[in-house]
Design a protein around this motif. Structure first.
Motif, PDB file in Angstrom:
ATOM      1  N   ASP A  18      31.140  46.238  51.705  1.00 42.35           N
ATOM      2  CA  ASP A  18      31.486  45.134  52.611  1.00 42.35           C
ATOM      3  C   ASP A  18      31.404  43.765  51.938  1.00 42.35           C
ATOM      4  N   LEU A  19      30.905  43.710  50.710  1.00 41.56           N
ATOM      5  CA  LEU A  19      30.738  42.427  50.029  1.00 41.56           C
ATOM      6  C   LEU A  19      32.087  41.827  49.663  1.00 41.56           C
ATOM      7  N   ASP A  20      32.136  40.522  49.749  1.00 41.64           N
ATOM      8  CA  ASP A  20      33.373  39.803  49.425  1.00 41.64           C
ATOM      9  C   ASP A  20      33.383  39.439  47.941  1.00 41.64           C
ATOM     10  N   LEU A  21      33.224  40.450  47.098  1.00 46.04           N
ATOM     11  CA  LEU A  21      33.274  40.245  45.648  1.00 46.04           C
ATOM     12  C   LEU A  21      34.726  40.126  45.214  1.00 46.04           C
ATOM     13  N   PRO A  22      35.053  39.164  44.355  1.00 44.59           N
ATOM     14  CA  PRO A  22      36.432  39.055  43.875  1.00 44.59           C
ATOM     15  C   PRO A  22      36.892  40.341  43.186  1.00 44.59           C
ATOM     16  N   MET A  23      38.053  40.828  43.593  1.00 49.71           N
ATOM     17  CA  MET A  23      38.682  42.010  42.997  1.00 49.71           C
ATOM     18  C   MET A  23      37.805  43.255  43.111  1.00 49.71           C
ATOM     19  N   ARG A  24      37.013  43.318  44.192  1.00 47.61           N
ATOM     20  CA  ARG A  24      36.122  44.465  44.403  1.00 47.61           C
ATOM     21  C   ARG A  24      36.916  45.710  44.781  1.00 47.61           C
ATOM     22  N   ARG A  25      36.492  46.838  44.247  1.00 45.33           N
ATOM     23  CA  ARG A  25      37.047  48.130  44.637  1.00 45.33           C
ATOM     24  C   ARG A  25      36.015  48.870  45.479  1.00 45.33           C
ATOM     25  N   ASN A  26      36.454  49.628  46.440  1.00 42.30           N
ATOM     26  CA  ASN A  26      35.541  50.428  47.246  1.00 42.30           C
ATOM     27  C   ASN A  26      34.915  51.524  46.393  1.00 42.30           C
ATOM     28  N   LEU A  27      33.621  51.696  46.574  1.00 39.58           N
ATOM     29  CA  LEU A  27      32.898  52.750  45.868  1.00 39.58           C
ATOM     30  C   LEU A  27      32.819  53.991  46.738  1.00 39.58           C
ATOM     31  N   GLU A  28      32.797  55.138  46.096  1.00 40.03           N
ATOM     32  CA  GLU A  28      32.668  56.413  46.795  1.00 40.03           C
ATOM     33  C   GLU A  28      31.247  56.951  46.595  1.00 40.03           C
ATOM     34  N   LEU A  73      30.121  57.174  37.133  1.00 43.22           N
ATOM     35  CA  LEU A  73      30.364  55.752  36.937  1.00 43.22           C
ATOM     36  C   LEU A  73      31.664  55.373  37.627  1.00 43.22           C
ATOM     37  N   GLN A  74      31.621  54.266  38.347  1.00 45.49           N
ATOM     38  CA  GLN A  74      32.794  53.758  39.044  1.00 45.49           C
ATOM     39  C   GLN A  74      32.979  52.296  38.691  1.00 45.49           C
ATOM     40  N   ARG A  75      34.152  51.786  38.938  1.00 44.40           N
ATOM     41  CA  ARG A  75      34.451  50.383  38.664  1.00 44.40           C
ATOM     42  C   ARG A  75      34.323  49.598  39.968  1.00 44.40           C
ATOM     43  N   LEU A  76      33.361  48.662  40.016  1.00 43.75           N
ATOM     44  CA  LEU A  76      33.175  47.821  41.198  1.00 43.75           C
ATOM     45  C   LEU A  76      34.096  46.613  41.154  1.00 43.75           C
ATOM     46  N   THR A  77      34.083  45.916  40.031  1.00 47.66           N
ATOM     47  CA  THR A  77      35.001  44.793  39.773  1.00 47.66           C
ATOM     48  C   THR A  77      35.472  44.956  38.332  1.00 47.66           C
ATOM     49  N   PRO A  78      36.433  44.139  37.893  1.00 44.27           N
ATOM     50  CA  PRO A  78      36.862  44.253  36.499  1.00 44.27           C
ATOM     51  C   PRO A  78      35.734  44.097  35.481  1.00 44.27           C
ATOM     52  N   SER A  79      34.656  43.387  35.849  1.00 43.02           N
ATOM     53  CA  SER A  79      33.569  43.152  34.891  1.00 43.02           C
ATOM     54  C   SER A  79      32.273  43.886  35.234  1.00 43.02           C
TER      55      SER A  79
END
Length: 201
Positions: A140-150, A156-162
């Protein structure tokens, strides 16, 4: 006079310390949660940690001390970090619900939104999300370019580009049950390989 890389890093560290101190004061002054005379439970660790640990809500020992990961979960976590040869100084730990309320439904959304501020200040390379409730907050966080985590333990998953992410079971639920403990460790030990593969500065 030319500024060295060490001086630049020092300036960034000083800024992170200042910003976390300001955030701490804001959390302590927050009147959104019905916590009475109890103090909020604050995050702790290195202000520029590579690893950001997130649990959902505090347990009694954390409420008593006002510090996230104080008590059994913190001790178990330190043992796990040592076992994986991860420097504890590279870790910052916090909670989504900082208010010591008995019913987390009473926690204000602004309280949980402060995780966003902590991530922005610390700028970690990975967020270790402990349990499905914490996962819901991160998604639910408004992180820039955030991807939903499963909810995929140990992947390992990608939360944001960095920022990468690692979902693991809630450590508090794994302290008294051998099966749960094995499940936590099976997922958490992936962090050890991630740390080993981290490029040197």
């Amino acid at each position: 006079m030319q500024i060295t890389d060490d001086q630049i890093r020092e300036k960034y560290l000083e800024r992170a310390i200042r910003e976390l101190n300001t955030l701490t004061r804001e959390i302590q002054d927050c009147a959104a949660c019905p916590r009475g005379s109890l103090m909020p439970v604050l995050g702790s660790g290195h202000p520029q940690a590579d690893i950001f640990m997130l649990k959902y809500a505090p347990v009694p020992s954390e409420i008593e001390e006002g510090v996230a990961f104080f008590g059994r979960s913190g001790n178990a976590l330190m043992k796990s970090l040592r076992r994986l040869q991860i420097d504890p100084l590279a870790v910052y730990g916090t909670l989504a619900v900082k208010c010591p309320v008995t019913d987390t439904d009473h926690a204000a959304p602004t309280c949980m939104g402060r995780v966003l501020d902590e991530i922005a200040i610390v700028s970690p390379k990975i967020v270790v999300v402990m349990g499905r409730d914490a996962l819901g907050v991160v998604n639910d966080l408004d992180l820039p370019m955030r991807r939903n985590l499963e909810p995929l333990p140990g992947e390992l998953q990608r939360l944001t580009p960095s920022i990468e992410a690692l979902f693991v079971p809630n450590i508090d639920d794994s302290l008294d049950d051998e099966t749960a403990k094995r499940e936590f460790w099976a997922a958490f030990r992936v962090l050890g390989q991630w740390w080993t593969d981290l490029p040197p500065y």
